[in-house]
Design an enzyme around this catalytic site. Structure first.
Site, PDB file in Angstrom:
ATOM      1  N   ARG B 160       1.443  -4.278   3.954  1.00 18.10           N
ATOM      2  CA  ARG B 160       2.310  -3.233   4.502  1.00 18.10           C
ATOM      3  C   ARG B 160       2.167  -1.973   3.656  1.00 18.10           C
ATOM      4  O   ARG B 160       2.205  -2.035   2.438  1.00 18.10           O
ATOM      5  CB  ARG B 160       3.792  -3.639   4.469  1.00 18.10           C
ATOM      6  CG  ARG B 160       4.225  -4.819   5.327  1.00 18.10           C
ATOM      7  CD  ARG B 160       3.904  -4.701   6.807  1.00 18.10           C
ATOM      8  NE  ARG B 160       4.026  -3.390   7.433  1.00 18.10           N
ATOM      9  CZ  ARG B 160       5.161  -2.800   7.819  1.00 18.10           C
ATOM     10  NH1 ARG B 160       6.307  -3.380   7.639  1.00 18.10           N
ATOM     11  NH2 ARG B 160       5.151  -1.611   8.406  1.00 18.10           N
ATOM     12  N   HIS B 163       7.049   1.572   2.612  1.00 18.82           N
ATOM     13  CA  HIS B 163       7.926   1.949   3.724  1.00 18.82           C
ATOM     14  C   HIS B 163       9.389   1.671   3.396  1.00 18.82           C
ATOM     15  O   HIS B 163       9.699   0.815   2.562  1.00 18.82           O
ATOM     16  CB  HIS B 163       7.547   1.211   5.008  1.00 18.82           C
ATOM     17  CG  HIS B 163       7.726  -0.278   4.896  1.00 18.82           C
ATOM     18  ND1 HIS B 163       6.791  -1.096   4.320  1.00 18.82           N
ATOM     19  CD2 HIS B 163       8.751  -1.094   5.268  1.00 18.82           C
ATOM     20  CE1 HIS B 163       7.212  -2.341   4.333  1.00 18.82           C
ATOM     21  NE2 HIS B 163       8.405  -2.376   4.900  1.00 18.82           N
TER      22      HIS B 163
HETATM   23 FE   LIG Z   1       9.492  -4.192   4.954  1.00 25.25          FE
END
Ligand SMILES: [Fe+2]
Lengths: 201, 245
Positions: B160, B163
Site C-alpha cells: 500500500r 495513506h
Molecule cells: Fe490502510
C-alpha cells in the site's frame, strides 16, 4: 459553451480491514483516545415507541460470515420524524436516529437495539413503510452499500420504494423476520443466492 | 446532536458511479466475493437520505485531532505533518460542522490492530485515530505523522502507498463517504490494486494530496492539503415541494 463548474464527488476507497481503529477504537481495545465510541445507541432509554432488537450477519458470495463488517443505521422516531434536519418538525428528543454497529469479532453477528420507526413520506407524498436505512462498509467493499430494513409485521404492500424492485422475489431480502414479540432477524447477503437488494440512491 | 441548517434537506445530486470504483475489481481480490452481482435498484434520494446525524463540538476532545499526542500524551515517532483541507459539496460550498474521522498506520507502516502482524514495530505513543468537526467554511486540520507504506496479502508483493483513511459525514445520510488520501510523489500509488479499483485517472488524482509549503511550520512540520467533496444538493423552485416545506 460555458463550463459547468461543479466539483466531482471524492471517489470512495474501501474502509479496509482496520476501519475499527478509526470508527470504534474502544471496541478494538484502543482506549484512552476517546472517552467512548460514537453511535453506541440510536436512542435513549426514554424514547417513545416499541423497543426492538434486530440481529443479523453479513455474508459474502462464498457463504462466509464477515467478522470485519461495520454498519451504520439511520432512522426516524416512532412518529416518522427524522432527528435534526427533518423539514416537518422536531423529532423525539430521546431519539438520535444514528448508530454504528459492528459485527462481533468472533461470530460476525451484529445487534441493533432501537425503537421501531414510523412511516416516512416519499417525495411524492405517498408513505414509505417503516424502515431503517443501513450503510455497510468492510474490506473488499469499494463503495459503501446502501440498503433498508423493513419489518415483517408491518404493511409493506404500498411502499413506493419496495414497489420499485422489479424482481418481486427479491423484496423479501429487505424484510426483517420476526423472531419474538420485539425481536427481528435481518441477514445481509452481499453476493449470490438471496443477494440483498442494494440501492443506488 | 445539533440541528442542521435549513436548505440542508434538498434532494441529493445523483452519484456518478463511473467515477467511483466498481464493486467487482479482480485486482483487489477480496472484492470478488464481497461485490453484489445483481444490479443496484435505482432510487432518487428520499427524506431517509436527505436527513442525517449531526455532531456537536461537545463530543470532541481538545486533542482528538492531534494524533501525535492523543494516545499517551507523549509524542509519536515519525515525520510530523499537518493534514488539512476543506469539506465541500459538488456545488463548491463549504460544509460546516460535519464530522471527519481519520485512521492510519504508524510511521513504520504498522497498525495498532491484532490482525496486523507486519514486522514494523508498534509505536507505544501512537494510537492511530483522530477526529474533528469542520469549521464554518468546511475547513479541518489534523496534526499527525506520515504513515509508512506497508505490504498486504493480495498478490505476492503488493504494497500500500502511504495513506490516511478518512470517514466523512455530510448533512444527509446519503452523503456518507469513506475514502483514502495519498501523498504527492509516492511511486506506490500507481502500483496499488486498491487505488486501481478506480477506473479514471482524474478520479485517482483527486485522492492525492499535494505538499503545501504555505501551511508547513518552519522547524516543526510539513503540510499536505486534502479537500473532500460530498454529493451536492439540488435546489429548484420547480422541484415538487413536500408537505410541510
Ligand atoms: Fe490502510
Amino acid at each position: 459553451m460555458q463550463p459547468l463548474d461543479y466539483l466531482k464527488e471524492t471517489p470512495s476507497q474501501t474502509a479496509g480491514p482496520f476501519v475499527h481503529i478509526g470508527l470504534t477504537p474502544n471496541k478494538l481495545g484502543i482506549g484512552g483516545v476517546y472517552p467512548q465510541d460514537l453511535g453506541d445507541s440510536p436512542i435513549r432509554e426514554e424514547a417513545k415507541g416499541q423497543q426492538i432488537t434486530i440481529v443479523g450477519t453479513v455474508r459474502d458470495g462464498a457463504g462466509m460470515i464477515l467478522r470485519d463488517a461495520l454498519i451504520e443505521s439511520w432512522q426516524a422516531d416512532a412518529a416518522g420524524i427524522y432527528p435534526g434536519n427533518d423539514p416537518r418538525g422536531a423529532a423525539d428528543p430521546n431519539v438520535g436516529g444514528w448508530a454504528r454497529i459492528i459485527a462481533d469479532f468472533d461470530t460476525g453477528e451484529w445487534v441493533l437495539k432501537t425503537i421501531k420507526p414510523g412511516a416516512v413520506p416519499y417525495p411524492d407524498g405517498r408513505m414509505m413503510a417503516p424502515h431503517i436505512s443501513l450503510w455497510i462498509v468492510a474490506r473488499g467493499i469499494n463503495l459503501g452499500l446502501q440498503t433498508r430494513v423493513h419489518f415483517e409485521d408491518e404493511d409493506n404492500s404500498a411502499c413506493p420504494v419496495l414497489g420499485r424492485i422489479e424482481h418481486r422475489d427479491r423484496v423479501q431480502t429487505l424484510i426483517a423476520k420476526k423472531t419474538g414479540p420485539d425481536n427481528y432477524r435481518f441477514d445481509i447477503v452481499l453476493q449470490g443466492e438471496n443477494e440483498t437488494v442494494f440501492f443506488d440512491i | 446532536m445539533t440541528a442542521n441548517s435549513e436548505g440542508d434537506r434538498d434532494p441529493l445530486f445523483f452519484r456518478d458511479r463511473d467515477w467511483h470504483p466498481a464493486a467487482y475489481t479482480p485486482g483487489y481480490k477480496t472484492s470478488m466475493t464481497r461485490a453484489p452481482f445483481r444490479p443496484l435498484v435505482a432510487l432518487g434520494s428520499t427524506l431517509s437520505e436527505e436527513t442525517g446525524p449531526a455532531f456537536g463540538q461537545s463530543m470532541i476532545g481538545a486533542l482528538d485531532n492531534n494524533l501525535i499526542l492523543n494516545f499517551t500524551g507523549q509524542p509519536a515517532i515519525g515525520e510530523r505533518i499537518i493534514l488539512h483541507g476543506r469539506v465541500l459539496d459538488e456545488t463548491g460550498r463549504g460544509v460546516p460542522n460535519v464530522l471527519v474521522e481519520i485512521w492510519q498506520a504508524n510511521a513504520g507502516g504498522r497498525y495498532r490492530h491484532k490482525k496486523d502482524g507486519y514486522l514494523a514495530p508498534l509505536d507505544p505513543n501512537f494510537g492511530g485515530c483522530g477526529r474533528t468537526l469542520t469549521g464554518p467554511d468546511g475547513s479541518y486540520e489534523f496534526l499527525t505523522v506520515r504513515p509508512g507504506a506497508y505490504p498486504w496479502p493480495n498478490r505476492v508483493n503488493d504494497w500500500r502507498p502511504m495513506h490516511v483513511h478518512l470517514s466523512v459525514f455530510g448533512s444527509g445520510f446519503g452523503q456518507r463517504l469513506i475514502t483514502q488520501m495519498y501523498f504527492e510523489g509516492d511511486p506506490l500509488i500507481a502500483r496499488c490494486p486498491i487505488v486501481r479499483t478506480i477506473g479514471q485517472e482524474k478520479a485517482i488524482e483527486a485522492l492525492v494530496a499535494p505538499l503545501d509549503m504555505n501551511r508547513a511550520i518552519p522547524m516543526d512540520c510539513l503540510a499536505y492539503k486534502f479537500d473532500v467533496v460530498l454529493r451536492g444538493r439540488r435546489q429548484s423552485l420547480f422541484e415538487n415541494r413536500r408537505e410541510g416545506m
